[in-house]
Design a protein around this motif. Structure first.
Motif, PDB file in Angstrom:
ATOM      1  N   ILE A 280      60.423 -14.947 -61.971  1.00  0.00           N
ATOM      2  CA  ILE A 280      61.695 -15.063 -61.261  1.00  0.00           C
ATOM      3  C   ILE A 280      61.799 -16.372 -60.500  1.00  0.00           C
ATOM      4  O   ILE A 280      62.896 -16.926 -60.324  1.00  0.00           O
ATOM      5  CB  ILE A 280      61.899 -13.865 -60.300  1.00  0.00           C
ATOM      6  N   ASN A 281      60.662 -16.911 -60.058  1.00  0.00           N
ATOM      7  CA  ASN A 281      60.704 -18.176 -59.317  1.00  0.00           C
ATOM      8  C   ASN A 281      61.181 -19.314 -60.214  1.00  0.00           C
ATOM      9  O   ASN A 281      62.044 -20.114 -59.813  1.00  0.00           O
ATOM     10  CB  ASN A 281      59.324 -18.488 -58.735  1.00  0.00           C
ATOM     11  N   ALA A 282      60.664 -19.388 -61.426  1.00  0.00           N
ATOM     12  CA  ALA A 282      61.087 -20.443 -62.349  1.00  0.00           C
ATOM     13  C   ALA A 282      62.539 -20.244 -62.778  1.00  0.00           C
ATOM     14  O   ALA A 282      63.328 -21.198 -62.828  1.00  0.00           O
ATOM     15  CB  ALA A 282      60.176 -20.462 -63.578  1.00  0.00           C
ATOM     16  N   ILE A 283      62.913 -19.004 -63.089  1.00  0.00           N
ATOM     17  CA  ILE A 283      64.297 -18.726 -63.489  1.00  0.00           C
ATOM     18  C   ILE A 283      65.254 -19.012 -62.334  1.00  0.00           C
ATOM     19  O   ILE A 283      66.315 -19.628 -62.517  1.00  0.00           O
ATOM     20  CB  ILE A 283      64.442 -17.262 -63.961  1.00  0.00           C
ATOM     21  N   GLY A 284      64.880 -18.565 -61.135  1.00  0.00           N
ATOM     22  CA  GLY A 284      65.740 -18.772 -59.977  1.00  0.00           C
ATOM     23  C   GLY A 284      65.965 -20.239 -59.669  1.00  0.00           C
ATOM     24  O   GLY A 284      67.079 -20.647 -59.300  1.00  0.00           O
ATOM     25  N   GLU A 316      57.073 -21.275 -50.635  1.00  0.00           N
ATOM     26  CA  GLU A 316      57.456 -22.592 -51.124  1.00  0.00           C
ATOM     27  C   GLU A 316      58.949 -22.694 -51.425  1.00  0.00           C
ATOM     28  O   GLU A 316      59.464 -23.784 -51.660  1.00  0.00           O
ATOM     29  CB  GLU A 316      56.671 -22.925 -52.409  1.00  0.00           C
ATOM     30  N   PHE A 317      59.653 -21.568 -51.407  1.00  0.00           N
ATOM     31  CA  PHE A 317      61.056 -21.575 -51.832  1.00  0.00           C
ATOM     32  C   PHE A 317      61.939 -22.513 -51.012  1.00  0.00           C
ATOM     33  O   PHE A 317      62.726 -23.279 -51.586  1.00  0.00           O
ATOM     34  CB  PHE A 317      61.628 -20.151 -51.831  1.00  0.00           C
ATOM     35  N   ILE A 319      61.269 -25.258 -49.512  1.00  0.00           N
ATOM     36  CA  ILE A 319      60.963 -26.645 -49.890  1.00  0.00           C
ATOM     37  C   ILE A 319      61.558 -26.949 -51.258  1.00  0.00           C
ATOM     38  O   ILE A 319      62.155 -28.027 -51.479  1.00  0.00           O
ATOM     39  CB  ILE A 319      59.442 -26.867 -49.901  1.00  0.00           C
ATOM     40  N   GLN A 320      61.413 -26.012 -52.203  1.00  0.00           N
ATOM     41  CA  GLN A 320      61.965 -26.207 -53.543  1.00  0.00           C
ATOM     42  C   GLN A 320      63.485 -26.320 -53.512  1.00  0.00           C
ATOM     43  O   GLN A 320      64.075 -27.136 -54.217  1.00  0.00           O
ATOM     44  CB  GLN A 320      61.518 -25.053 -54.447  1.00  0.00           C
ATOM     45  N   LEU A 321      64.118 -25.505 -52.667  1.00  0.00           N
ATOM     46  CA  LEU A 321      65.572 -25.586 -52.517  1.00  0.00           C
ATOM     47  C   LEU A 321      65.979 -26.949 -51.976  1.00  0.00           C
ATOM     48  O   LEU A 321      66.957 -27.561 -52.457  1.00  0.00           O
ATOM     49  CB  LEU A 321      66.049 -24.474 -51.585  1.00  0.00           C
ATOM     50  N   GLY A 322      65.247 -27.446 -50.985  1.00  0.00           N
ATOM     51  CA  GLY A 322      65.549 -28.761 -50.433  1.00  0.00           C
ATOM     52  C   GLY A 322      65.458 -29.857 -51.480  1.00  0.00           C
ATOM     53  O   GLY A 322      66.305 -30.767 -51.524  1.00  0.00           O
ATOM     54  N   HIS A 323      64.453 -29.762 -52.364  1.00  0.00           N
ATOM     55  CA  HIS A 323      64.308 -30.759 -53.434  1.00  0.00           C
ATOM     56  C   HIS A 323      65.496 -30.701 -54.394  1.00  0.00           C
ATOM     57  O   HIS A 323      65.997 -31.741 -54.842  1.00  0.00           O
ATOM     58  CB  HIS A 323      63.006 -30.518 -54.204  1.00  0.00           C
ATOM     59  N   ARG A 353      61.374 -16.696 -41.267  1.00  0.00           N
ATOM     60  CA  ARG A 353      60.926 -18.094 -41.245  1.00  0.00           C
ATOM     61  C   ARG A 353      61.622 -18.913 -42.322  1.00  0.00           C
ATOM     62  O   ARG A 353      62.081 -20.036 -42.084  1.00  0.00           O
ATOM     63  CB  ARG A 353      59.412 -18.149 -41.443  1.00  0.00           C
ATOM     64  N   SER A 354      61.684 -18.367 -43.534  1.00  0.00           N
ATOM     65  CA  SER A 354      62.307 -19.091 -44.647  1.00  0.00           C
ATOM     66  C   SER A 354      63.785 -19.328 -44.388  1.00  0.00           C
ATOM     67  O   SER A 354      64.306 -20.429 -44.640  1.00  0.00           O
ATOM     68  CB  SER A 354      62.122 -18.310 -45.955  1.00  0.00           C
ATOM     69  N   LEU A 355      64.475 -18.314 -43.874  1.00  0.00           N
ATOM     70  CA  LEU A 355      65.906 -18.454 -43.620  1.00  0.00           C
ATOM     71  C   LEU A 355      66.176 -19.499 -42.540  1.00  0.00           C
ATOM     72  O   LEU A 355      67.184 -20.206 -42.589  1.00  0.00           O
ATOM     73  CB  LEU A 355      66.510 -17.107 -43.226  1.00  0.00           C
TER      74      LEU A 355
END
Length: 480
Positions: A280-284, A316-317, A319-323, A353-355
């Motif tokens: 789901i991480n790669a698909i998302g 890591e989500f 950070i990945q969203l920011g990229h 924390r993530s939000l």
């Protein structure tokens, strides 16, 4: 000085007695060292079968005890116990308190088991119970149900009251059956994960159907990976309409999968598989990147993307969203992430924390499917959503009875008090649209106005009021 001189000084006529005395001392020393060595060997041997944190027998000891029961020709029952709330304790209070919680749970298990079962710590927050005897399975299940009842109450650790729970998997070996201790552990492990998927705080017996399901999940997981590599996924977008101007103000991204053989697979089928396998991480990330690229052309409207619980639990989500936002150049203030209660209640500390990081980018957060769960006012205040999306079921029921309508109106009132926007989902009739508009909803989403559209068709509907449209296909499911 020679041995003869030593003999002369101590009054011996010959060195022979000295040699005899030396031999006796040497032999005694060897004997003492041997005894000490045996004691150390015994201590090391004991350590090899004991968990250092709890002093419980460990996994190695469990395998040995299994062999004893097996040689006696007894029925053997094994429970694998995983603490449900332990990760939160570690994250929130630190490992010192986490270790104390592990020891306290070990004490609880020993007290419950008494002389009926052997208790083991396998590592981390996993324990096991092993019983041999004519009614081993029945006795074990009773113990496990008592354990669940006990862990439903707070556990006192270092003057703190911690809320834990247990998901338990059970398996058994009947006399004459050819099963190893490793296979029995595997079966209990499979059953334990079935308990977690079933809602936690329960015990589940292993069934052969679990292995069949796992094989099917593995096949679909392989197909999903191939589908992602072969670009079999695509995105559609369902517009959201401003309830006052009736203009499109946002679009919700919906994921579709059409396999190479032409068969379409719904998100309600493949998303749970992707979540369990970790894909789901790669698909998302692919969905977010593609949606941001598509929406660059749609000036001034919000892009809404659904985020799964598994994605939000990934540290890591953010950070990945920011990229992705940086790579695509998409304005973060135009992005809205839709999450459900499940995303938050499974791991609220990590989610919060993530939000916080995600909001720091300027991205908005909305609570999806509101009205289907148990979100409280405290829950809404804790996570500070920018928007509530009223679930279709609440909208439909509000049009059918006064009680449901009162619930919908009170939900909108709470949202207003907390300065949240409100969207009504699944609006399919003009009566429903009139009702939610009069109730104060800001946006309306549903087949009354739009079905899900390909990206290339969105632009033609922007900037002008919309009328009504008749549904022509089954209502879409959303990516979890």
């Amino acid at each position: 000085m020679s041995l003869a001189m030593v003999s002369h000084k101590i009054g011996l006529s010959s060195p022979a007695p000295v040699l005899a005395a030396g031999s006796i001392i040497f032999c005694c020393a060897v004997a003492v060292l041997a005894i000490l060595g045996l004691r150390h060997i015994g201590r090391y041997e004991k350590l090899g079968f004991t968990d250092s944190l709890t002093a419980l027998p460990n996994r190695r000891s469990l395998h040995v005890d299994f062999q004893k029961h097996d040689r006696a020709g007894q029925e053997i029952a094994l429970a694998l116990i995983d603490l449900d709330g332990f990760k939160l304790v570690n994250d929130h209070y630190g490992h010192f308190v986490g270790d104390a919680a592990i020891r306290e749970c070990a004490t609880i298990l020993k007290d419950l088991a008494g002389d009926e079962a052997s208790v083991y710590r396998l590592g981390g927050d996993e324990y096991a119970l092993l019983i041999g005897g004519p009614v081993a399975g029945t006795v074990l299940e009773g113990l496990c149900r008592r354990l669940i009842e006990r862990l439903a109450k707070p556990v006192s650790v270092d003057d703190r009251r911690l809320t834990l729970g247990a998901s338990i998997g059970l398996s058994r070996k009947v006399p004459g059956e050819k099963l190893s201790s490793s296979e029995l552990l595997r079966r209990s492990d499979v059953a334990m994960y079935a308990s977690k998927r079933g809602g936690k705080m329960r015990c589940t017996w292993f069934s052969a159907a679990f292995d069949q399901s796992r094989e099917q999940l593995k096949e679909m997981d392989d197909e999903l990976r191939a589908g992602l590599a072969n670009r079999e996924f695509r995105l559609n977008y369902q517009p959201l309409v401003d309830s006052r101007t009736r203009k499109v103000v946002a679009v919700e991204c919906l994921l579709r999968w059409e396999r190479a053989d032409g068969k379409r697979v719904g998100p309600n089928i493949f998303i749970p598989v992707a979540e369990e396998s970790g894909l789901i991480n790669a698909i998302g990330l692919w969905v977010l990147r593609q949606a941001c690229c598509d929406a660059l052309e749609w000036d001034d409207i919000t892009l809404s993307v659904n985020i799964s619980a598994a994605q939000l639990r990934n540290p890591e989500f953010p950070i990945q969203l920011g990229h992705i936002l940086e790579e695509t150049g998409f304005d973060p203030e135009r992005l809205e992430l839709e999450i459900t209660e499940t995303c938050l209640v499974l791991d609220p500390v990590v989610a919060e924390r993530s939000l916080a990081v995600i909001r720091g980018f300027g991205v908005k957060i909305s609570l999806d499917d509101f009205g289907t769960g148990y979100a409280s006012i405290g829950f809404l205040r804790q996570f500070r959503f920018e928007k509530l999306k009223l679930d279709r079921s609440l909208v439909v029921q509000a049009g059918e009875d006064e009680g449901s309508r009162a619930m919908m109106l009170s939900s909108i009132t709470v949202a207003r008090a907390m300065k949240m926007g409100v969207t009504a989902e699944g609006v399919e009739t003009q009566d429903q649209a009139d009702m939610v508009r009069a109730a104060g909803c800001d946006q309306i989403q549903g087949w009354l106005y739009f079905k899900a559209l390909p990206a290339e068709e969105i632009a033609q509907h922007l900037g002008k009021p919309v009328g009504t449209a008749t549904p022509t296909e089954q209502r879409d499911s959303k990516v979890a």
